[in-house]
Motif scaffolding. Structure first.
Motif, PDB file in Angstrom:
ATOM      1  N   ILE A 143       1.226  -0.035 -34.870  1.00 25.69           N
ATOM      2  CA  ILE A 143       1.223  -0.331 -33.375  1.00 25.69           C
ATOM      3  C   ILE A 143       2.498  -1.388 -33.450  1.00 25.69           C
ATOM      4  CG2 ILE A 143      -1.328  -0.255 -33.036  1.00 25.69           C
ATOM      5  CD1 ILE A 143      -1.655  -3.116 -33.366  1.00 25.69           C
ATOM      6  N   ASP A 144       2.709  -1.590 -32.287  1.00 26.23           N
ATOM      7  CA  ASP A 144       4.130  -2.343 -31.915  1.00 26.23           C
ATOM      8  C   ASP A 144       3.598  -3.942 -32.319  1.00 26.23           C
ATOM      9  OD1 ASP A 144       5.320  -0.127 -31.261  1.00 26.23           O
ATOM     10  OD2 ASP A 144       4.955  -0.187 -29.247  1.00 26.23           O
ATOM     11  N   LEU A 145       4.640  -4.428 -32.956  1.00 25.01           N
ATOM     12  CA  LEU A 145       4.653  -5.722 -33.336  1.00 25.01           C
ATOM     13  C   LEU A 145       6.026  -6.346 -32.719  1.00 25.01           C
ATOM     14  CD1 LEU A 145       3.536  -5.845 -37.126  1.00 25.01           C
ATOM     15  CD2 LEU A 145       1.925  -6.004 -34.953  1.00 25.01           C
ATOM     16  N   SER A 146       5.846  -7.667 -32.493  1.00 28.96           N
ATOM     17  CA  SER A 146       6.946  -8.609 -31.954  1.00 28.96           C
ATOM     18  C   SER A 146       8.004  -8.715 -33.278  1.00 28.96           C
ATOM     19  CB  SER A 146       6.573  -9.672 -31.366  1.00 28.96           C
ATOM     20  OG  SER A 146       6.377 -10.775 -32.111  1.00 28.96           O
ATOM     21  N   ALA A 147       9.135  -9.544 -32.727  1.00 24.62           N
ATOM     22  CA  ALA A 147       9.977  -9.851 -34.041  1.00 24.62           C
ATOM     23  C   ALA A 147       9.286 -11.000 -34.976  1.00 24.62           C
ATOM     24  CB  ALA A 147      11.321 -10.313 -33.284  1.00 24.62           C
ATOM     25  N   HIS A 148       8.322 -11.724 -34.313  1.00 21.39           N
ATOM     26  CA  HIS A 148       7.663 -12.525 -35.107  1.00 21.39           C
ATOM     27  C   HIS A 148       6.325 -12.194 -35.728  1.00 21.39           C
ATOM     28  CE1 HIS A 148      10.093 -15.985 -33.406  1.00 21.39           C
ATOM     29  NE2 HIS A 148       9.975 -15.126 -32.243  1.00 21.39           N
ATOM     30  N   GLY A 149       6.247 -10.827 -35.850  1.00 22.10           N
ATOM     31  CA  GLY A 149       5.018 -10.257 -36.503  1.00 22.10           C
ATOM     32  C   GLY A 149       3.816 -10.275 -35.565  1.00 22.10           C
ATOM     33  N   GLU A 150       3.774 -10.655 -34.426  1.00 23.11           N
ATOM     34  CA  GLU A 150       2.645 -10.622 -33.550  1.00 23.11           C
ATOM     35  C   GLU A 150       2.278  -9.387 -32.846  1.00 23.11           C
ATOM     36  OE1 GLU A 150       2.876 -15.038 -31.660  1.00 23.11           O
ATOM     37  OE2 GLU A 150       4.343 -13.650 -31.113  1.00 23.11           O
ATOM     38  N   ILE A 151       1.092  -8.807 -32.738  1.00 28.70           N
ATOM     39  CA  ILE A 151       0.740  -7.883 -31.923  1.00 28.70           C
ATOM     40  C   ILE A 151       1.006  -7.780 -30.427  1.00 28.70           C
ATOM     41  CG2 ILE A 151      -1.000  -6.253 -31.229  1.00 28.70           C
ATOM     42  CD1 ILE A 151      -2.557  -7.137 -33.769  1.00 28.70           C
ATOM     43  N   GLU A 152       1.841  -6.967 -30.044  1.00 23.89           N
ATOM     44  CA  GLU A 152       2.275  -6.823 -28.606  1.00 23.89           C
ATOM     45  C   GLU A 152       0.988  -6.312 -27.825  1.00 23.89           C
ATOM     46  OE1 GLU A 152       5.785  -4.797 -28.206  1.00 23.89           O
ATOM     47  OE2 GLU A 152       7.208  -6.391 -28.970  1.00 23.89           O
ATOM     48  N   VAL A 153       0.839  -7.217 -26.670  1.00 23.75           N
ATOM     49  CA  VAL A 153      -0.394  -6.956 -25.821  1.00 23.75           C
ATOM     50  C   VAL A 153       0.172  -7.059 -24.264  1.00 23.75           C
ATOM     51  CG1 VAL A 153      -2.288  -7.344 -27.215  1.00 23.75           C
ATOM     52  CG2 VAL A 153      -1.149  -9.271 -26.076  1.00 23.75           C
ATOM     53  N   ASP A 154      -0.608  -6.478 -23.586  1.00 27.57           N
ATOM     54  CA  ASP A 154      -0.247  -6.617 -22.113  1.00 27.57           C
ATOM     55  C   ASP A 154      -1.187  -7.471 -21.582  1.00 27.57           C
ATOM     56  OD1 ASP A 154      -2.599  -5.152 -21.739  1.00 27.57           O
ATOM     57  OD2 ASP A 154      -1.525  -3.407 -20.794  1.00 27.57           O
ATOM     58  N   ALA A 155      -1.191  -7.696 -20.264  1.00 24.23           N
ATOM     59  CA  ALA A 155      -2.036  -8.287 -19.786  1.00 24.23           C
ATOM     60  C   ALA A 155      -3.546  -8.275 -19.723  1.00 24.23           C
ATOM     61  CB  ALA A 155      -1.757  -8.549 -18.049  1.00 24.23           C
ATOM     62  N   ARG A 156      -4.254  -7.102 -20.168  1.00 25.67           N
ATOM     63  CA  ARG A 156      -5.327  -6.730 -20.320  1.00 25.67           C
ATOM     64  C   ARG A 156      -5.807  -6.675 -21.929  1.00 25.67           C
ATOM     65  NH1 ARG A 156      -7.777  -4.319 -15.817  1.00 25.67           N
ATOM     66  NH2 ARG A 156      -9.189  -2.908 -16.839  1.00 25.67           N
ATOM     67  N   GLY A 157      -4.670  -7.001 -22.653  1.00 25.78           N
ATOM     68  CA  GLY A 157      -5.079  -6.952 -24.086  1.00 25.78           C
ATOM     69  C   GLY A 157      -4.853  -5.408 -24.671  1.00 25.78           C
ATOM     70  N   HIS A 158      -4.067  -4.531 -23.998  1.00 25.67           N
ATOM     71  CA  HIS A 158      -3.799  -3.180 -24.739  1.00 25.67           C
ATOM     72  C   HIS A 158      -2.752  -3.419 -25.588  1.00 25.67           C
ATOM     73  CE1 HIS A 158      -5.762  -1.891 -20.739  1.00 25.67           C
ATOM     74  NE2 HIS A 158      -6.239  -1.002 -21.486  1.00 25.67           N
TER      75      HIS A 158
END
Length: 522
Positions: free
Chosen positions: A456-471
């Motif tokens: 799944i897509d992770l940010s540059a800091h290694g966090e899980i990228e989510v939208d406003a609903r947690g998708h």
């Protein structure tokens, strides 16, 4: 030693003792021995099923709690007050025959262990992580008498602590060899000493029917997600390395709305008890290692189990960030520490450094200042980032020094323990070295999402990228809490995000085509 109120409460608990027990003390002429003798006689006076006698032991002062006529018992080297008073009460009850509150399968696994195990656990009375380890091992010893345990107060047995170079608690030794350190529960200890039991557990997990929602992580976000999912009446599971997550390592919690003040371990227990009010399948001591998308999403564990679910919520949280300089890993638990509340007392009268000028770092420096000889706080930036009220308190302390615009470059040691730290002045470029005996790292968090790279897509800091609903970027997979890109890593925010992700997962489920639902159920 016990005041009237505490005696009355303890007497009420001791009414649950059904088997006669004896307190066997090893005493000398020291003040600690006199205190122990007083405490043991006060306890014995509260129940006609408890007696006291003396017997020599290699550790003095110490005492055993034995069930009369059996080889069931536990030992405390030191006086278990402070955070360990609950451990003392539970030991009295369990040795005295009171019911042990563990799942029967866990009790059976402990009883079936074939071997002789001698555990020595070094603790400090101010450590909020130590009681869980002490209580876990004491409980195992009562279930299986071939497991012998002794809890050792490092503040009393200082020579042992120095000889074994223990600079972090709780620290466990099994049959004379280092076994582990840090907060640990019964199931985690079992998984390390009963490998075949772990294999059986993995096979059992793989046989479970698919979940509607499988939550990976048992911290505040995961607990909230589980409660919200279970209340919808759907099949809900929680897969957790340890229920409570990083909250277990937090001491004071004073900003959770509706609770004026609590501490992390109590909050974690409350989370788990709330989740258990619902029909939720909690699978502890399991760490996820792989995520596979599909109509039925698969979550693989490090033990080899494979769980399936129609939707997944990832709430694996974060862990302490390391500074990644030479010497940090080499001297971890030998002068490099991450929990000032637990390990601070081991540095009494010594010189230490705290790395990090945020709230955690400044709070750590304030706490340590009351124990150690001198604290040097090192901040990378030009200014401290902690709340103003904390900074005022910090600067008021006479044994605290603050160094700003400083980059830690190396932690030094003599091959056994820490003896210094080097930093670079970011303004002038000059290198400086501090002579000290301990380094406490408090520079923030790292998201527990490495196992998801490429899935799944992770940010540059290694966090899980989510939208406003947690998708997340993978259909049917949601995420919540400190592991995500949601800003401000706070317990109250994690709880809200967990609830939101759970509602979003439920919305996802009810919108699946009927034929797809039937296929997934098949």
């Amino acid at each position: 030693m016990l005041d009237a109120t505490l005696k009355k409460q303890l007497q009420a608990y001791l009414e649950k003792v059904v088997q006669p027990i004896e307190l066997v003390a090893a005493l000398d002429d020291s003040p600690k021995s006199r205190e122990m003798d007083e405490l043991l006689n006060e306890i014995a006076a509260l129940s006609d099923k408890i007696t006291v006698r003396q017997e020599a032991n290699e550790r003095t002062p110490s005492f055993a709690i034995n069930r009369v006529g059996t080889d069931i018992g536990v030992r405390f080297a030191g006086i278990p007050l402070g955070h360990e008073f609950t451990s003392l009460v539970l030991a009295l009850l369990h040795v005295g025959g009171h019911t042990i509150k563990l799942e029967q399968s866990v009790i059976d696994q402990i009883a079936a262990l074939d071997g002789d195990y001698v555990f020595e656990t070094y603790i400090s009375l101010s450590c909020h992580n130590c009681p869980e380890v002490v209580q876990a091992l004491n409980t195992m010893s009562v279930i299986n008498p071939r497991i012998k345990v002794v809890t050792i107060d490092g503040g009393v047995f200082k020579k042992e602590v120095e000889d074994k170079q223990i600079l972090a608690v709780p620290m466990m030794f099994l049959n004379g060899q280092h076994f582990g350190q840090g907060r640990t529960n019964v199931e985690e200890i079992l998984s390390k000493i009963d490998v075949k039991g772990g294999e059986r557990k993995a096979a059992e997990l793989s046989q479970k029917d698919p979940f509607d929602v499988l939550i990976v992580g048992g911290g505040p976000a995961g607990a909230a997600a589980a409660i919200y999912a279970a209340r919808k009446g759907i099949r809900t599971g929680v897969l957790a390395d340890r229920f409570g997550g990083q909250v277990l390592d937090t001491l004071a919690i004073e900003n959770f709305v509706s609770l004026k003040a609590t501490d992390g371990p109590k909050f974690a227990v409350a989370l788990e008890e709330h989740v258990k009010e619902y029909d939720v399948d909690i699978m502890n001591t399991q760490r996820a290692s792989k995520l596979v998308g599909g109509k039925l999403i698969e979550v693989h564990t490090e033990t080899g189990a494979v769980l399936k679910s129609k939707s997944v919520i990832i709430a694996t949280g974060a862990r302490w960030r390391e500074i990644n300089v030479p010497g940090e890993k080499e001297y971890k638990n030998h002068g490099v520490a991450y929990c000032p509340h637990c390990d601070g007392p081991l540095f009494k009268g010594k010189r230490v450094s705290v790395i990090g000028g945020g709230n955690s770092g400044v709070e750590a420096a304030i706490d340590l200042a009351g124990i150690v000889k001198e604290v040097t706080l090192i901040e990378y930036g030009n200014e401290l980032r902690a709340d103003a009220v904390l900074q005022r308190k910090l600067y008021s302390l006479p044994n605290v020094k603050v160094i700003k615009s400083a980059q830690t470059t190396e932690i030094h040691g003599d091959g056994k323990i820490v003896n210094g730290l080097s930093y670079k002045d970011r303004t002038t470029g000059e290198l400086h070295k501090l002579e000290l005996e301990g380094v406490f790292v408090q520079i923030g968090l790292v998201p527990n999402a490495e196992w998801l790279k490429g899935t799944i897509d992770l940010s540059a800091h290694g966090e899980i990228e989510v939208d406003a609903r947690g998708h997340t970027s993978l259909p049917g997979v949601f995420a919540a809490g400190d592991v995500t890109t949601v800003p401000f890593k706070q317990i109250v925010i994690a709880v809200g995000e967990g609830a939101k992700a759970s509602l979003a997962a439920f919305d996802h489920l009810i919108r699946l085509p009927v034929e797809e639902e039937e296929q997934k159920a098949a």
